[in-house]
Design a protein around this motif. Structure first.
Motif, mmCIF file in Angstrom:
data_model
loop_
_atom_site.group_PDB
_atom_site.id
_atom_site.type_symbol
_atom_site.label_atom_id
_atom_site.label_comp_id
_atom_site.label_asym_id
_atom_site.label_seq_id
_atom_site.Cartn_x
_atom_site.Cartn_y
_atom_site.Cartn_z
ATOM 1 N N LYS A 1 -9.366 -8.530 1.959
ATOM 2 C CA LYS A 1 -9.244 -7.186 1.387
ATOM 3 C C LYS A 1 -8.165 -6.448 2.159
ATOM 4 N N ALA A 2 -7.360 -5.672 1.449
ATOM 5 C CA ALA A 2 -6.291 -4.944 2.120
ATOM 6 C C ALA A 2 -6.065 -3.596 1.448
ATOM 7 N N PHE A 3 -5.716 -2.600 2.250
ATOM 8 C CA PHE A 3 -5.359 -1.282 1.734
ATOM 9 C C PHE A 3 -3.846 -1.229 1.647
ATOM 10 N N ILE A 4 -3.338 -1.080 0.418
ATOM 11 C CA ILE A 4 -1.909 -1.250 0.165
ATOM 12 C C ILE A 4 -1.341 -0.051 -0.564
ATOM 13 N N ARG A 5 -0.174 0.358 -0.096
ATOM 14 C CA ARG A 5 0.614 1.361 -0.819
ATOM 15 C C ARG A 5 1.776 0.636 -1.500
ATOM 16 N N THR A 6 1.873 0.842 -2.798
ATOM 17 C CA THR A 6 2.918 0.139 -3.539
ATOM 18 C C THR A 6 4.241 0.881 -3.513
ATOM 19 N N THR A 7 4.186 2.176 -3.219
ATOM 20 C CA THR A 7 5.396 2.961 -3.022
ATOM 21 C C THR A 7 5.180 3.854 -1.804
ATOM 22 N N ARG A 8 6.257 4.425 -1.332
ATOM 23 C CA ARG A 8 6.187 5.275 -0.143
ATOM 24 C C ARG A 8 5.316 6.505 -0.381
ATOM 25 N N TRP A 9 5.221 6.935 -1.655
ATOM 26 C CA TRP A 9 4.534 8.188 -1.947
ATOM 27 C C TRP A 9 3.141 7.969 -2.544
ATOM 28 N N SER A 10 2.750 6.725 -2.774
ATOM 29 C CA SER A 10 1.445 6.498 -3.406
ATOM 30 C C SER A 10 0.324 6.695 -2.398
ATOM 31 N N SER A 11 -0.848 7.027 -2.912
ATOM 32 C CA SER A 11 -2.004 7.247 -2.038
ATOM 33 C C SER A 11 -2.601 5.943 -1.554
ATOM 34 N N GLY A 12 -2.333 4.858 -2.264
ATOM 35 C CA GLY A 12 -2.818 3.556 -1.844
ATOM 36 C C GLY A 12 -4.133 3.173 -2.488
ATOM 37 N N SER A 13 -4.401 1.870 -2.489
ATOM 38 C CA SER A 13 -5.641 1.337 -3.057
ATOM 39 C C SER A 13 -6.062 0.109 -2.283
ATOM 40 N N PHE A 14 -7.343 -0.217 -2.421
ATOM 41 C CA PHE A 14 -7.842 -1.472 -1.869
ATOM 42 C C PHE A 14 -7.639 -2.585 -2.888
ATOM 43 N N TYR A 15 -7.220 -3.727 -2.398
ATOM 44 C CA TYR A 15 -7.053 -4.917 -3.226
ATOM 45 C C TYR A 15 -7.856 -6.055 -2.615
ATOM 46 N N TRP A 16 -8.352 -6.941 -3.489
ATOM 47 C CA TRP A 16 -9.158 -8.084 -3.071
ATOM 48 C C TRP A 16 -8.480 -9.387 -3.502
ATOM 49 N N GLY A 17 -8.700 -10.414 -2.698
ATOM 50 C CA GLY A 17 -8.324 -11.752 -3.102
ATOM 51 C C GLY A 17 -9.446 -12.399 -3.885
ATOM 52 N N GLN A 18 -9.212 -13.639 -4.324
ATOM 53 C CA GLN A 18 -10.194 -14.357 -5.138
ATOM 54 C C GLN A 18 -11.229 -15.081 -4.293
ATOM 55 N N GLY A 19 -10.976 -15.226 -3.016
ATOM 56 C CA GLY A 19 -11.943 -15.859 -2.129
ATOM 57 C C GLY A 19 -11.625 -17.317 -1.843
ATOM 58 N N THR A 20 -12.089 -17.782 -0.694
ATOM 59 C CA THR A 20 -11.960 -19.184 -0.319
ATOM 60 C C THR A 20 -13.301 -19.658 0.249
ATOM 61 N N GLN A 21 -13.744 -20.822 -0.200
ATOM 62 C CA GLN A 21 -15.063 -21.326 0.161
ATOM 63 C C GLN A 21 -15.038 -21.966 1.546
#
Length: 121
Positions: free
Chosen positions: A96-116
């Motif tokens: 899981k990561a908190f990412i800003r896609t632009t310099r001015w965006s507030s950002g969002s959390f993104y998830w991966g699909q997982g690894t067993q």
């Protein structure tokens, strides 16, 4: 589009080690905290370990002294070194990561699909 792709999972015997990796790709301005989660009874997922962009780390009590989280900011990648693995560590591990896609965006959390990860003799 932002993508998080985990790798490094597999089958290992109790006491063994695995190293998980999560690579972030896509349109990225900055990445703040990066973390690893796994499912837990009564919860959707529980925190395993987290690391800020400055390198501050946080670990769940059940992995302290056994797991180490690290990140490569130049490659937008986070790793989880898992040592002294126990059968109860068996789970799908999610990045899981908190990412800003632009310099001015507030950002969002993104998830991966997982690894067993399976710990079994």
């Amino acid at each position: 589009q932002v993508q998080l792709v985990e790798s490094g999972g597999g089958l290992v015997q109790p006491g063994g080690s695995l190293r998980l990796s999560c690579a972030v790709s896509g349109s990225i301005s900055s990445i703040d905290v990066m973390s690893w989660y796994r499912p837990a009874p009564g919860k959707e997922r529980e925190l395993v370990a987290a690391i800020t962009s400055g390198g501050n780390t946080n670990y769940a009590d059940f992995v302290k002294g056994r797991f180490t989280i690290s990140r490569d900011n130049a490659r937008n990648t986070v790793h989880l070194q898992m040592n002294s693995l126990k059968p109860e560590d068996t789970a799908v591990y999610y990045c899981k990561a908190f990412i800003r896609t632009t310099r001015w965006s507030s950002g969002s959390f993104y998830w991966g699909q997982g690894t067993q990860v399976t710990v079994s003799s």
